[in-house]
Design a protein around this motif. Structure first.
Motif, PDB file in Angstrom:
ATOM      1  N   UNK A 100       0.471  -0.965  -0.253  1.00 36.46           N
ATOM      2  CA  UNK A 100      -0.245  -0.382  -0.004  1.00 36.46           C
ATOM      3  C   UNK A 100       0.814   1.172  -0.053  1.00 36.46           C
ATOM      4  N   UNK A 101       2.530   1.182   0.692  1.00 35.67           N
ATOM      5  CA  UNK A 101       3.216   2.617   0.713  1.00 35.67           C
ATOM      6  C   UNK A 101       3.265   2.254  -1.071  1.00 35.67           C
ATOM      7  N   UNK A 102       3.220   2.179  -1.891  1.00 33.20           N
ATOM      8  CA  UNK A 102       3.128   1.787  -2.924  1.00 33.20           C
ATOM      9  C   UNK A 102       3.773   4.260  -3.441  1.00 33.20           C
ATOM     10  N   UNK A 103       5.016   4.211  -3.463  1.00 35.71           N
ATOM     11  CA  UNK A 103       6.037   5.482  -3.775  1.00 35.71           C
ATOM     12  C   UNK A 103       6.612   4.788  -5.040  1.00 35.71           C
ATOM     13  N   UNK A 104       6.565   5.600  -6.419  1.00 36.60           N
ATOM     14  CA  UNK A 104       7.919   5.096  -7.502  1.00 36.60           C
ATOM     15  C   UNK A 104       8.877   5.989  -7.300  1.00 36.60           C
ATOM     16  N   UNK A 105       8.749   6.754  -6.482  1.00 38.71           N
ATOM     17  CA  UNK A 105      10.099   7.569  -6.352  1.00 38.71           C
ATOM     18  C   UNK A 105      10.603   7.641  -7.691  1.00 38.71           C
ATOM     19  N   UNK A 106       9.691   8.332  -8.900  1.00 43.03           N
ATOM     20  CA  UNK A 106      10.424   9.115 -10.102  1.00 43.03           C
ATOM     21  C   UNK A 106      10.425  10.390 -10.118  1.00 43.03           C
ATOM     22  N   UNK A 107      10.934  11.484 -10.223  1.00 40.28           N
ATOM     23  CA  UNK A 107      10.408  12.404 -10.337  1.00 40.28           C
ATOM     24  C   UNK A 107      11.962  13.346 -11.075  1.00 40.28           C
ATOM     25  N   UNK A 108      11.578  14.493 -11.735  1.00 41.47           N
ATOM     26  CA  UNK A 108      12.537  15.042 -13.004  1.00 41.47           C
ATOM     27  C   UNK A 108      13.395  16.007 -12.202  1.00 41.47           C
ATOM     28  N   UNK A 113       1.790  27.566 -12.451  1.00 42.63           N
ATOM     29  CA  UNK A 113       2.434  27.263 -13.595  1.00 42.63           C
ATOM     30  C   UNK A 113       3.911  27.016 -13.568  1.00 42.63           C
ATOM     31  N   UNK A 114       4.772  28.768 -13.498  1.00 44.83           N
ATOM     32  CA  UNK A 114       5.637  29.017 -13.452  1.00 44.83           C
ATOM     33  C   UNK A 114       6.408  27.670 -13.049  1.00 44.83           C
ATOM     34  N   UNK A 115       6.305  27.447 -11.359  1.00 46.15           N
ATOM     35  CA  UNK A 115       6.928  26.534 -10.433  1.00 46.15           C
ATOM     36  C   UNK A 115       6.373  24.998 -11.061  1.00 46.15           C
ATOM     37  N   UNK A 116       5.596  24.591 -11.849  1.00 47.68           N
ATOM     38  CA  UNK A 116       4.938  23.646 -11.994  1.00 47.68           C
ATOM     39  C   UNK A 116       5.542  22.983 -13.632  1.00 47.68           C
ATOM     40  N   UNK A 117       5.875  23.968 -14.004  1.00 46.47           N
ATOM     41  CA  UNK A 117       5.570  23.591 -15.325  1.00 46.47           C
ATOM     42  C   UNK A 117       6.698  22.890 -16.376  1.00 46.47           C
ATOM     43  N   UNK A 118       7.773  22.270 -15.364  1.00 45.43           N
ATOM     44  CA  UNK A 118       8.529  21.188 -15.780  1.00 45.43           C
ATOM     45  C   UNK A 118       7.677  20.187 -14.685  1.00 45.43           C
ATOM     46  N   UNK A 119       7.190  19.883 -14.177  1.00 46.29           N
ATOM     47  CA  UNK A 119       7.077  18.287 -13.954  1.00 46.29           C
ATOM     48  C   UNK A 119       5.882  17.941 -15.152  1.00 46.29           C
ATOM     49  N   UNK A 120       4.935  19.836 -15.054  1.00 46.91           N
ATOM     50  CA  UNK A 120       3.750  19.342 -16.201  1.00 46.91           C
ATOM     51  C   UNK A 120       4.594  18.590 -17.899  1.00 46.91           C
ATOM     52  N   UNK A 121       5.389  19.130 -17.980  1.00 48.82           N
ATOM     53  CA  UNK A 121       6.673  18.671 -19.328  1.00 48.82           C
ATOM     54  C   UNK A 121       7.092  17.083 -19.467  1.00 48.82           C
ATOM     55  N   UNK A 122       6.938  16.929 -18.367  1.00 49.77           N
ATOM     56  CA  UNK A 122       7.456  15.418 -18.059  1.00 49.77           C
ATOM     57  C   UNK A 122       6.379  14.672 -17.929  1.00 49.77           C
ATOM     58  N   UNK A 123       5.907  14.968 -17.377  1.00 51.33           N
ATOM     59  CA  UNK A 123       4.288  13.924 -16.602  1.00 51.33           C
ATOM     60  C   UNK A 123       3.474  13.964 -18.526  1.00 51.33           C
ATOM     61  N   UNK A 124       3.395  14.883 -19.190  1.00 50.90           N
ATOM     62  CA  UNK A 124       3.560  15.207 -20.422  1.00 50.90           C
ATOM     63  C   UNK A 124       3.792  14.076 -20.914  1.00 50.90           C
TER      64      UNK A 124
END
Lengths: 542, 334
Positions: free
Chosen positions: A261-269, A461-472
């Motif tokens: 249940x403590x599933x965490x993928x630990x991926x991040x950009x 947006x300015x803060x998240x844009x890199x994460x958003x791009x990565x997820x996309x």
């Protein structure tokens, strides 16, 4: 409190609605599967089902073990060899294994390690010895699983290595620790939790592995439950058998997901601080670490290189004129674009709703917020409990019940599968990032009385844009390379690039296949590199 | 405004109906992929049939014949297929049970077959014998019986097709069954270490064999003729098993859901013409079921003709197929 509630109710509602939609969908799927079993006798499980189950667990266990060992060795070597040219490039390359279409990996591995592959040819030429055809069967399945998962594991583990405070190393050094002691007392305690969580992830991924087993299994002796479900539908048209297998599989995956249940993928950009560990390694250890890095790099790059070399020899003018290729290309691109947009939207709304429940000054103190939070997380992680073939079977049964053009059903089925497949990864990247923006800027935003739109444009947006791009990009590549659902719905009227490639691999036209493999590889890698740039995102240092 | 819309709608309706009656009918035939290959039978048959009748013939190739049947079942009422071509007499009963196929109403009594066959829905179009093909230059002492095949050295590898998707694979299962009976399971256990891989269809298996991945491949006694006539290669042979080879009579039938019933029937009749019989030997590499003036190509004289054609009755196969396949699955599953 109440004032804050007014501010955030619009962020709670859409996420909740999406969560409900997803859960309803899962319910309909279960219901369809359940009501389709007319005279299913569960007391009667053939010996073959046991064999299937045994092999599925066995290969998943071995794959997980080998992936972890290799991933651990690699992460350890990379952590201590922090200063060599091309290191960051190499780490980025290994992380691309997450988005490589499995079929491409299999194709490359056959070219390099097959009975007539490069390794055997070189060994025949040099030593007059051939390793034979070990790639068909358990050997091939393990090699392919390790290829995909060891690099994934090493990336998460490297994060853990780098998160170890450098002072600990200083202390250990002053105590004259050996390399082994250093590992046991400094590194292992930090790695253990990460190791457990990625072990459960890898086990689940291998347990439900489909494309690799389908192509490299080679015989019913090496079938997993997923492949057996596919064969029951497509070869035997034995829906009752498929249902029986699906329900067994569903029960097991649900159990697994609950246990981990403590599933965490630990991926991040986000890049971690790659401050070198101030510890000059002994010579033997240094050579060992460099050797490990070199060998794994070779193992990782050769199949990709083989696809390029093989693919360049193909007749592209012929491939590009092939009607089915053009059709598959546009279907794949359309589906990938749509599903990555939907994934992004869902992930944003879900994370937006989630952060209300985990921040003290928002709603964390409400009585049911913990439970609510779990429901939201679970609906995003549905895919882990419902493997794509089972979802496919559900859709297939629905399509038989409610008549509509097959192309429509296929599109809906593939879109759903692709979105659900990407959501767990998308959430694990976005949720923490959005949590941080809220923590940092909520007070400021509330005091400035910014509207929702203003908040997005100036703050989020300015803060998240890199994460958003990565997820996309992640969602786009996942969708592009998937060979799961399409195996049930593919036909010459409805086809995607991986399905087209799979068809080519099974026929005489092997040079066409290598050309298509190269095209798919190039599209995937360029999507992974260039799509994040659409969001104007550079890596933001945290 | 409303009037103009009505007028436009009427025009649209007229134009579509005019179009429908004006276009050529398309006869869609689902079959296995080696039939539709550029070197296969489909291109020549399409040309010949389109010359005789005003229509388009569209062949849709699936990786295996049973795969084509499953495709039709999956597509249900929406299927575009008019004819399913390429099943054999062993599996035709299974197809009949789906209730998707229409009666052919043709007289098949004059066809030249080594066995008698008559079915309400399915009509034969060629026949052949299953056999293991090998390269004479690479394999000096081929096994000459099923028993010898399973007793070869450890590194000796064969490729077979999956009996659940391929009529060729099913053929081998029935072959073993008709020779070993209740001991078939034991035989498969003994043979299984020699099976390199199991493919969905014939093309994939034969392709792997030609690329040198295995010593022998399950195919037909007629396969060497292809290499002799098309490639002038004489090194490909089939191992002759004195106790007889399992046979295959390939059949076709019309879908009940077909909108081109009359045209489809004409195609079934065409399958029994001399033109068709002359195309089959050098494209589908099998024996025609009609005697022709031209006769068979000379290369066919060099082929092994088995002493006996083993063939289990289709109805019996239908009754036991699941059991036989499960026996095989469990034997391979170790």
């Amino acid at each position: 409190m109440f004032k804050n509630y007014q501010r955030i109710k619009f962020s709670l509602l859409p996420g909740t609605l999406i969560s409900l939609t997803l859960l309803t969908f899962a319910f309909v799927l279960f219901y369809t599967l359940y009501t389709s079993q007319e005279n299913l006798v569960f007391t009667q499980i053939e010996p073959r089902v046991w064999l299937l189950l045994k092999f599925t667990v066995y290969q998943a266990f071995l794959s997980t073990l080998f992936s972890l060992v290799v991933g651990m060795l690699l992460a350890w070597s990379l952590a201590h060899q922090a200063k060599f040219r091309g290191r960051s490039w190499l780490v980025a390359l290994f992380s691309s294994s997450l988005v490589l279409p499995t079929l491409i990996v299999v194709f490359g591995l056959i070219t390099v390690l097959g009975r007539n592959g490069w390794v055997n040819q070189v060994s025949l030429y040099l030593f007059d010895y051939s390793f034979g055809a070990y790639l068909y069967g358990l050997g091939g399945i393990l090699v392919a699983h390790v290829y995909l998962n060891a690099s994934f594991a090493s990336r998460s583990l490297l994060h853990s290595f780098e998160s170890i405070p450098k002072e600990k190393y200083k202390l250990a050094k002053s105590l004259n620790f050996t390399t082994f002691q250093r590992f046991m007392y400094v590194e292992w305690p930090v790695l253990k939790p990460t190791l457990l969580s990625i072990a459960s992830t890898i086990f689940l991924l291998c347990f439900t592995s489909f494309a690799i087993v389908l192509v490299l299994g080679g015989s019913p002796a090496y079938n997993t439950l997923e492949v057996a479900i596919y064969e029951a539908v497509k070869l035997d048209f034995d829906i009752a058998m498929a249902l029986k297998l699906a329900l067994i599989q569903l029960g097991l995956t649900t159990l697994l997901v609950v246990f981990s249940a403590n599933f965490r993928t630990h991926i991040s950009n986000l890049k971690t601080a790659t401050q070198a560990i101030a510890w000059e390694e002994k010579r033997e250890v240094k050579y060992l670490q460099r050797g490990i890095i070199f060998l794994f790099t070779l193992f990782f790059i050769l199949p990709l290189f083989a696809i390029v070399v093989d693919g360049l020899g193909a007749d592209f003018s012929k491939i590009l004129q092939e009607k089915l290729f053009i059709k598959s290309f546009f279907t794949s691109m359309g589906l990938a674009t749509l599903s990555s947009i939907i994934t992004l939207l869902f992930a944003i709304l879900l994370s937006d709703a989630k952060r209300n429940l985990s921040l003290r000054y928002r709603l964390e103190d409400l009585p049911f917020s913990k439970l609510f939070n779990i429901v939201l997380s679970f609906s995003g992680n549905l895919y882990l409990a419902i493997p794509s073939l089972i979802m496919g079977l559900g859709f297939f049964l629905l399509s038989q019940r409610y008549e509509a053009p097959l192309a429509l059903w296929s599109t809906v089925a593939l879109l759903t599968a692709n979105v659900l497949m990407s959501l767990p990864f998308a959430q694990s990247v976005l949720a923490p990032a959005m949590q941080r923006t809220a923590q940092r800027y909520d007070r400021l935003v509330f005091s400035l009385n910014l509207t929702k739109i203003q908040r997005w444009v100036y703050v989020e947006y300015p803060y998240l844009k890199s994460s958003l791009g990565y997820v996309f990009a992640l969602a786009f590549c996942f969708s592009l390379g998937d060979l799961g659902m399409i195996a049930l719905f593919g036909s010459d009227e409805f086809s995607t690039l991986p399905w087209y490639l799979y068809q080519l691999m099974g026929s005489y036209r092997s040079s066409d296949a290598s050309g298509v493999a190269l095209i798919l590889l190039v599209i995937t890698l360029s999507a992974f590199i260039f799509l994040p740039k659409l969001f104007g995102g550079n890596h933001v240092k945290d | 405004m409303i009037k103009t819309i009505q007028l436009l709608l009427l025009l649209l309706l007229l134009s579509t109906t005019a179009n429908a009656s004006g276009t050529k009918p398309t006869l869609t035939i689902y079959t296995y992929d080696s039939f539709t290959a550029s070197w296969g039978a489909a291109p020549k048959i399409k040309e010949a049939f389109e010359k005789l009748h005003y229509c388009n013939v569209k062949f849709v190739g699936v990786s295996s014949a049973i795969g084509a049947l499953r495709k039709i079942q999956l597509e249900g009422k929406n299927t575009k297929a008019d004819i399913l071509l390429g099943l054999d007499t062993s599996i035709a009963q299974v197809a009949n049970k789906t209730g998707l196929f229409a009666k052919h109403e043709l007289n098949t009594s004059k066809l030249v077959l080594p066995v008698t066959y008559s079915d309400e829905n399915f009509v034969p179009y060629d026949y052949s014998y299953f056999a293991f093909v090998y390269d004479e230059e690479k394999l000096k002492n081929p096994p000459l019986s099923l028993e010898a095949l399973a007793s070869m050295p450890k590194d000796f590898k064969i490729i077979m097709q999956d009996p659940r998707s391929s009529t060729v694979g099913l053929g081998l299962l029935l072959w073993v069954k008709s020779v070993y009976g209740t001991k078939a399971g034991e035989y498969w256990k003994k043979l299984s270490p020699h099976i390199l891989t199991i493919t969905k269809g014939w093309s994939e298996a034969y392709g792997l064999f030609l690329r040198g991945e295995a010593d022998m491949v399950l195919s037909y006694t007629t396969s060497p003729a292809y290499h002799m006539i098309e490639e002038h290669k004489y090194n490909f042979k089939t191992a002759n098993f004195p106790k007889g080879h399992y046979g295959q009579v390939e059949v076709a039938a019309i879908l009940k859901s077909s909108k081109n019933q009359a045209l489809a029937k004409k195609f079934l009749t065409f399958m029994h013409s001399e033109t068709f019989a002359n195309i089959i030997p050098t494209t589908n590499w099998a024996y025609p079921i009609v005697k022709t003036k031209k006769g068979l190509p000379t290369a066919f004289e060099k082929l092994n003709i088995p002493s006996k054609m083993l063939l289990i009755d289709g109805k019996e196969v239908e009754r036991n197929r699941k059991k036989i396949v499960n026996e095989w699955l469990e034997a391979l599953g170790r």
